[in-house]
Write a protein that holds these residues in place. Sequence first.
Motif, short mmCIF file in Angstrom:
data_model
loop_
_atom_site.label_atom_id
_atom_site.label_comp_id
_atom_site.label_asym_id
_atom_site.label_seq_id
_atom_site.Cartn_x
_atom_site.Cartn_y
_atom_site.Cartn_z
N ASN A 12 38.81 -0.55 -60.08
CA ASN A 12 38.11 -1.40 -60.64
C ASN A 12 37.96 -3.18 -60.79
O ASN A 12 38.06 -4.17 -61.07
CB ASN A 12 38.30 -1.29 -61.60
CG ASN A 12 37.13 -1.66 -63.19
OD1 ASN A 12 35.63 -1.91 -62.80
ND2 ASN A 12 38.00 -1.92 -64.23
N VAL A 13 38.04 -3.60 -59.03
CA VAL A 13 37.46 -5.02 -58.65
C VAL A 13 35.85 -5.33 -58.30
O VAL A 13 35.75 -4.15 -57.37
CB VAL A 13 38.38 -5.10 -57.55
CG1 VAL A 13 38.73 -6.59 -57.30
CG2 VAL A 13 40.11 -4.51 -58.19
N ASP A 14 36.13 -6.84 -58.38
CA ASP A 14 34.46 -7.23 -58.02
C ASP A 14 33.94 -6.81 -56.40
O ASP A 14 35.85 -7.08 -55.94
CB ASP A 14 34.03 -8.10 -57.97
CG ASP A 14 32.68 -8.97 -57.91
OD1 ASP A 14 32.63 -8.60 -56.82
OD2 ASP A 14 32.25 -9.01 -59.07
N PRO A 15 33.12 -5.58 -56.20
CA PRO A 15 33.35 -6.09 -54.08
C PRO A 15 33.58 -7.02 -53.89
O PRO A 15 33.75 -7.16 -52.72
CB PRO A 15 31.93 -5.20 -54.29
CG PRO A 15 31.86 -5.20 -55.39
CD PRO A 15 32.16 -6.17 -56.87
N THR A 16 32.85 -8.13 -54.15
CA THR A 16 33.61 -9.51 -53.90
C THR A 16 35.10 -9.89 -53.31
O THR A 16 36.03 -10.47 -52.87
CB THR A 16 32.76 -10.73 -53.97
OG1 THR A 16 33.30 -10.79 -55.26
CG2 THR A 16 30.88 -10.69 -53.85
N VAL A 17 35.56 -9.14 -54.39
CA VAL A 17 36.85 -9.39 -54.06
C VAL A 17 37.50 -8.80 -53.47
O VAL A 17 38.79 -9.32 -52.23
CB VAL A 17 37.92 -9.52 -56.07
CG1 VAL A 17 39.57 -9.75 -55.42
CG2 VAL A 17 36.98 -10.85 -56.59
N SER A 18 37.60 -7.52 -53.44
CA SER A 18 38.14 -6.60 -52.63
C SER A 18 37.90 -6.24 -51.12
O SER A 18 38.93 -5.80 -50.47
CB SER A 18 37.62 -4.97 -53.20
OG SER A 18 36.42 -4.75 -53.20
N GLU A 19 36.85 -7.22 -51.08
CA GLU A 19 36.99 -7.25 -49.14
C GLU A 19 38.01 -8.27 -48.89
O GLU A 19 38.39 -8.32 -47.87
CB GLU A 19 35.27 -7.92 -49.18
CG GLU A 19 34.87 -9.24 -49.59
CD GLU A 19 33.84 -9.77 -49.59
OE1 GLU A 19 33.91 -10.69 -49.18
OE2 GLU A 19 32.89 -9.02 -48.64
N VAL A 20 38.69 -9.23 -50.22
CA VAL A 20 39.39 -10.36 -49.30
C VAL A 20 41.01 -9.60 -49.92
O VAL A 20 41.75 -9.90 -49.39
CB VAL A 20 39.24 -11.14 -50.26
CG1 VAL A 20 39.74 -12.55 -49.53
CG2 VAL A 20 37.95 -11.63 -49.56
N TYR A 21 41.13 -9.01 -51.37
CA TYR A 21 41.86 -8.92 -51.95
C TYR A 21 42.03 -7.50 -52.01
O TYR A 21 41.14 -7.05 -53.09
CB TYR A 21 42.30 -9.53 -52.90
CG TYR A 21 43.00 -11.30 -52.34
CD1 TYR A 21 44.12 -11.49 -52.33
CD2 TYR A 21 41.43 -12.48 -52.74
CE1 TYR A 21 44.01 -13.04 -52.08
CE2 TYR A 21 42.22 -13.24 -53.14
CZ TYR A 21 43.14 -13.90 -51.98
OH TYR A 21 43.99 -15.37 -52.28
N LYS A 22 43.39 -6.75 -51.83
CA LYS A 22 43.29 -5.45 -52.56
C LYS A 22 44.46 -5.80 -53.19
O LYS A 22 45.95 -5.73 -53.52
CB LYS A 22 44.76 -4.68 -51.46
CG LYS A 22 43.37 -4.31 -50.02
CD LYS A 22 42.02 -4.30 -50.02
CE LYS A 22 41.13 -3.91 -49.16
NZ LYS A 22 39.98 -3.50 -49.81
N VAL A 23 44.67 -5.03 -54.56
CA VAL A 23 44.57 -5.17 -56.47
C VAL A 23 45.65 -3.96 -55.64
O VAL A 23 45.65 -2.58 -56.26
CB VAL A 23 44.61 -5.24 -57.45
CG1 VAL A 23 45.67 -5.24 -58.66
CG2 VAL A 23 43.80 -6.69 -57.34
N LEU A 24 47.36 -3.87 -55.77
CA LEU A 24 48.67 -2.75 -56.24
C LEU A 24 48.91 -2.62 -57.52
O LEU A 24 49.66 -3.92 -57.11
CB LEU A 24 48.75 -2.28 -54.27
CG LEU A 24 48.74 -1.92 -53.60
CD1 LEU A 24 49.51 -2.48 -52.32
CD2 LEU A 24 47.56 -1.68 -53.27
#
Length: 252
Positions: free
Chosen positions: A180-192
Amino acid sequence: MNINYQPLQTDISFSEAAKFKTSFGKLPGAAWAGIVLVVLMTGYFVFSGNIFGVLIPVVIAGIAYFALLANKKKEIRFKAFAEANGFEYISSGEPGVETGSVFEGGHARHAKRIVHGTYNLPFWLGTYVYSLGVASNSRTVKVGVMSIQLPASFPHILIDGGLHALGSAKAKGGFVEYQNVDPTVSEVYKVLYPEGQEHALQTIVTPDLLYTMRNRVPRKVDVEIRGDRMYLYTGMLLEPTEKNLKTLFTIL
Protein backbone atom coordinates in the motif's frame (compact mmCIF):
# COMPACT_ATOMS: atom_id res chain seq x y z
CA MET A 1 14.34 25.51 14.81
CA ASN A 2 15.82 25.82 11.34
CA ILE A 3 19.08 24.08 10.61
CA ASN A 4 21.97 26.38 9.68
CA TYR A 5 23.98 24.81 6.85
CA GLN A 6 26.14 27.88 6.18
CA PRO A 7 29.23 26.62 8.10
CA LEU A 8 29.49 23.70 5.65
CA GLN A 9 30.33 26.18 2.88
CA THR A 10 33.16 27.95 4.73
CA ASP A 11 36.59 28.02 3.08
CA ILE A 12 39.30 26.57 5.34
CA SER A 13 43.01 27.14 4.83
CA PHE A 14 45.65 24.46 5.27
CA SER A 15 47.12 26.47 8.16
CA GLU A 16 43.75 26.35 9.98
CA ALA A 17 43.58 22.60 9.37
CA ALA A 18 47.10 22.10 10.70
CA LYS A 19 46.18 23.87 13.97
CA PHE A 20 42.92 21.95 14.46
CA LYS A 21 43.03 19.60 17.46
CA THR A 22 41.25 16.27 17.12
CA SER A 23 40.31 13.82 19.84
CA PHE A 24 42.69 11.18 18.49
CA GLY A 25 45.78 10.37 20.52
CA LYS A 26 48.90 11.95 19.09
CA LEU A 27 52.51 10.81 19.18
CA PRO A 28 55.05 13.26 20.62
CA GLY A 29 57.25 15.11 18.15
CA ALA A 30 60.26 12.90 18.88
CA ALA A 31 58.25 9.81 17.99
CA TRP A 32 57.21 11.32 14.66
CA ALA A 33 60.86 12.18 13.97
CA GLY A 34 61.78 8.57 14.67
CA ILE A 35 59.13 7.30 12.27
CA VAL A 36 60.34 9.63 9.52
CA LEU A 37 63.94 8.49 10.11
CA VAL A 38 62.95 4.83 9.87
CA VAL A 39 61.05 5.46 6.62
CA LEU A 40 64.03 7.30 5.09
CA MET A 41 66.53 4.63 6.15
CA THR A 42 64.27 1.87 4.82
CA GLY A 43 63.98 3.64 1.48
CA TYR A 44 67.74 4.17 1.37
CA PHE A 45 68.57 0.50 1.87
CA VAL A 46 65.77 -0.77 -0.38
CA PHE A 47 67.04 1.32 -3.27
CA SER A 48 70.73 0.56 -2.52
CA GLY A 49 71.71 4.13 -1.80
CA ASN A 50 69.96 5.59 -4.82
CA ILE A 51 68.78 9.12 -4.10
CA PHE A 52 65.26 8.08 -5.13
CA GLY A 53 65.27 5.75 -2.14
CA VAL A 54 65.15 8.88 0.01
CA LEU A 55 62.96 11.04 -2.18
CA ILE A 56 60.16 8.52 -2.66
CA PRO A 57 59.39 8.13 1.08
CA VAL A 58 59.53 11.93 1.45
CA VAL A 59 57.00 12.33 -1.35
CA ILE A 60 54.78 9.64 0.17
CA ALA A 61 54.99 11.32 3.59
CA GLY A 62 54.07 14.67 2.00
CA ILE A 63 51.02 13.18 0.27
CA ALA A 64 49.92 11.52 3.53
CA TYR A 65 50.28 14.83 5.39
CA PHE A 66 48.13 16.75 2.90
CA ALA A 67 45.56 13.93 3.03
CA LEU A 68 45.50 14.38 6.81
CA LEU A 69 44.93 18.13 6.41
CA ALA A 70 42.11 17.50 3.93
CA ASN A 71 40.48 15.21 6.49
CA LYS A 72 40.89 17.87 9.18
CA LYS A 73 39.12 20.40 6.95
CA LYS A 74 36.11 18.08 6.95
CA GLU A 75 36.31 17.84 10.74
CA ILE A 76 36.36 21.62 11.03
CA ARG A 77 33.22 21.90 8.89
CA PHE A 78 31.40 19.27 10.94
CA LYS A 79 32.42 20.98 14.19
CA ALA A 80 31.36 24.42 12.94
CA PHE A 81 28.03 22.98 11.77
CA ALA A 82 27.47 21.37 15.18
CA GLU A 83 28.28 24.56 17.11
CA ALA A 84 26.09 26.72 14.85
CA ASN A 85 23.09 24.50 15.61
CA GLY A 86 23.63 23.84 19.31
CA PHE A 87 24.92 20.29 18.83
CA GLU A 88 28.17 18.69 19.99
CA TYR A 89 31.06 17.30 17.96
CA ILE A 90 33.77 14.70 18.62
CA SER A 91 36.33 13.33 16.19
CA SER A 92 35.91 9.66 17.06
CA GLY A 93 34.20 7.40 19.56
CA GLU A 94 32.28 4.24 20.28
CA PRO A 95 28.77 4.10 18.75
CA GLY A 96 27.27 2.71 21.99
CA VAL A 97 24.44 0.19 22.12
CA GLU A 98 22.75 0.14 18.72
CA THR A 99 20.07 -2.18 17.33
CA GLY A 100 20.80 -1.72 13.61
CA SER A 101 22.00 -4.74 11.63
CA VAL A 102 25.01 -2.76 10.39
CA PHE A 103 26.35 -2.72 13.97
CA GLU A 104 26.20 -6.48 14.49
CA GLY A 105 29.21 -7.74 12.54
CA GLY A 106 32.90 -7.13 12.16
CA HIS A 107 35.55 -5.91 14.56
CA ALA A 108 37.52 -2.72 15.30
CA ARG A 109 34.17 -0.95 15.31
CA HIS A 110 34.04 2.81 15.85
CA ALA A 111 32.42 5.98 14.52
CA LYS A 112 34.22 9.11 13.33
CA ARG A 113 33.28 12.76 12.72
CA ILE A 114 30.36 12.49 15.14
CA VAL A 115 27.70 15.17 15.58
CA HIS A 116 25.17 14.48 18.32
CA GLY A 117 22.35 16.35 20.00
CA THR A 118 18.58 16.72 19.86
CA TYR A 119 16.52 17.95 16.91
CA ASN A 120 12.92 16.88 17.50
CA LEU A 121 14.48 13.60 18.71
CA PRO A 122 17.91 12.70 20.14
CA PHE A 123 20.37 11.65 17.42
CA TRP A 124 23.96 11.14 16.44
CA LEU A 125 25.41 11.10 12.96
CA GLY A 126 28.77 10.20 11.53
CA THR A 127 30.65 7.59 9.54
CA TYR A 128 30.56 4.13 11.13
CA VAL A 129 33.69 2.07 10.44
CA TYR A 130 34.33 -1.64 11.00
CA SER A 131 36.57 -4.40 9.65
CA LEU A 132 35.69 -7.79 8.19
CA GLY A 133 38.05 -10.75 7.87
CA VAL A 134 41.62 -11.00 9.10
CA ALA A 135 45.15 -10.39 7.79
CA SER A 136 45.33 -10.30 3.98
CA ASN A 137 41.61 -11.01 3.70
CA SER A 138 40.65 -8.06 5.87
CA ARG A 139 38.64 -5.16 4.47
CA THR A 140 37.30 -1.98 6.01
CA VAL A 141 33.65 -0.99 5.62
CA LYS A 142 32.49 2.61 6.03
CA VAL A 143 28.83 3.58 6.31
CA GLY A 144 27.39 7.07 6.71
CA VAL A 145 24.66 6.89 9.35
CA MET A 146 22.24 8.93 11.44
CA SER A 147 20.97 7.09 14.54
CA ILE A 148 17.68 8.46 15.90
CA GLN A 149 16.25 7.64 19.34
CA LEU A 150 12.53 6.88 18.97
CA PRO A 151 9.94 7.42 21.72
CA ALA A 152 8.66 3.83 21.39
CA SER A 153 9.82 0.42 20.15
CA PHE A 154 8.90 -0.98 16.74
CA PRO A 155 9.36 -4.25 14.86
CA HIS A 156 12.15 -4.64 12.32
CA ILE A 157 11.19 -2.43 9.35
CA LEU A 158 13.27 -1.63 6.26
CA ILE A 159 12.89 1.10 3.65
CA ASP A 160 15.24 -0.04 0.91
CA GLY A 161 16.65 2.70 -1.32
CA GLY A 162 19.14 0.38 -3.01
CA LEU A 163 22.31 1.64 -1.28
CA HIS A 164 23.17 -1.88 -0.03
CA ALA A 165 23.33 -0.95 3.67
CA LEU A 166 20.44 -3.32 4.41
CA GLY A 167 22.04 -6.43 2.88
CA SER A 168 22.67 -8.29 6.14
CA ALA A 169 19.19 -7.45 7.46
CA LYS A 170 17.46 -8.69 4.29
CA ALA A 171 19.59 -11.84 4.23
CA LYS A 172 17.97 -13.00 7.47
CA GLY A 173 14.60 -13.13 5.70
CA GLY A 174 11.21 -12.97 7.32
CA PHE A 175 10.16 -9.78 5.55
CA VAL A 176 7.25 -9.13 3.22
CA GLU A 177 6.89 -6.11 0.96
CA TYR A 178 4.30 -3.52 1.91
CA GLN A 179 2.03 -3.03 -1.09
CA ASN A 180 0.00 0.00 0.00
CA VAL A 181 2.62 2.50 -1.18
CA ASP A 182 2.17 5.33 -3.66
CA PRO A 183 3.56 4.21 -7.06
CA THR A 184 5.82 7.26 -7.25
CA VAL A 185 7.41 6.10 -3.98
CA SER A 186 7.58 2.38 -4.76
CA GLU A 187 9.61 3.06 -7.90
CA VAL A 188 12.39 4.37 -5.62
CA TYR A 189 11.84 2.72 -2.21
CA LYS A 190 10.70 -0.76 -1.20
CA VAL A 191 9.11 -1.03 2.26
CA LEU A 192 9.71 -4.36 4.01
CA TYR A 193 8.25 -5.48 7.32
CA PRO A 194 7.55 -8.66 9.34
CA GLU A 195 4.29 -10.29 8.31
CA GLY A 196 1.49 -9.48 10.71
CA GLN A 197 3.02 -6.16 11.82
CA GLU A 198 1.21 -3.90 9.37
CA HIS A 199 -0.36 -1.72 12.09
CA ALA A 200 3.03 -1.02 13.69
CA LEU A 201 4.45 -0.27 10.24
CA GLN A 202 1.71 2.26 9.49
CA THR A 203 2.34 3.98 12.83
CA ILE A 204 5.84 5.11 11.85
CA VAL A 205 6.16 4.68 8.07
CA THR A 206 3.50 7.24 7.22
CA PRO A 207 2.61 8.60 3.77
CA ASP A 208 4.16 11.93 4.85
CA LEU A 209 7.47 10.23 5.64
CA LEU A 210 7.55 8.40 2.31
CA TYR A 211 6.52 11.54 0.41
CA THR A 212 9.34 13.47 2.11
CA MET A 213 11.91 10.80 1.28
CA ARG A 214 10.75 10.65 -2.33
CA ASN A 215 10.28 14.34 -3.08
CA ARG A 216 11.89 16.65 -0.53
CA VAL A 217 15.37 15.32 0.18
CA PRO A 218 18.39 15.81 -2.10
CA ARG A 219 19.53 12.17 -2.16
CA LYS A 220 18.38 8.61 -1.49
CA VAL A 221 18.97 6.77 1.78
CA ASP A 222 18.39 3.32 3.21
CA VAL A 223 16.31 3.26 6.41
CA GLU A 224 16.21 0.65 9.15
CA ILE A 225 13.83 0.77 12.12
CA ARG A 226 14.45 -1.73 14.89
CA GLY A 227 13.41 -1.47 18.51
CA ASP A 228 13.67 2.13 19.69
CA ARG A 229 16.09 3.22 16.95
CA MET A 230 15.72 4.51 13.42
CA TYR A 231 18.78 4.55 11.16
CA LEU A 232 19.32 6.58 8.02
CA TYR A 233 22.19 5.14 5.96
CA THR A 234 23.73 7.42 3.34
CA GLY A 235 26.23 5.12 1.67
CA MET A 236 29.97 4.71 2.11
CA LEU A 237 30.96 8.01 3.73
CA LEU A 238 29.13 10.89 5.34
CA GLU A 239 30.78 14.02 3.96
CA PRO A 240 30.16 17.52 5.41
CA THR A 241 28.02 18.86 2.58
CA GLU A 242 24.63 20.57 2.68
CA LYS A 243 23.21 17.92 0.36
CA ASN A 244 24.09 15.10 2.77
CA LEU A 245 23.08 16.77 6.02
CA LYS A 246 19.94 18.37 4.63
CA THR A 247 18.81 14.89 3.57
CA LEU A 248 19.17 13.59 7.13
CA PHE A 249 17.64 16.53 8.99
CA THR A 250 14.71 16.87 6.59
CA ILE A 251 13.76 13.24 7.27
CA LEU A 252 14.36 13.67 11.01
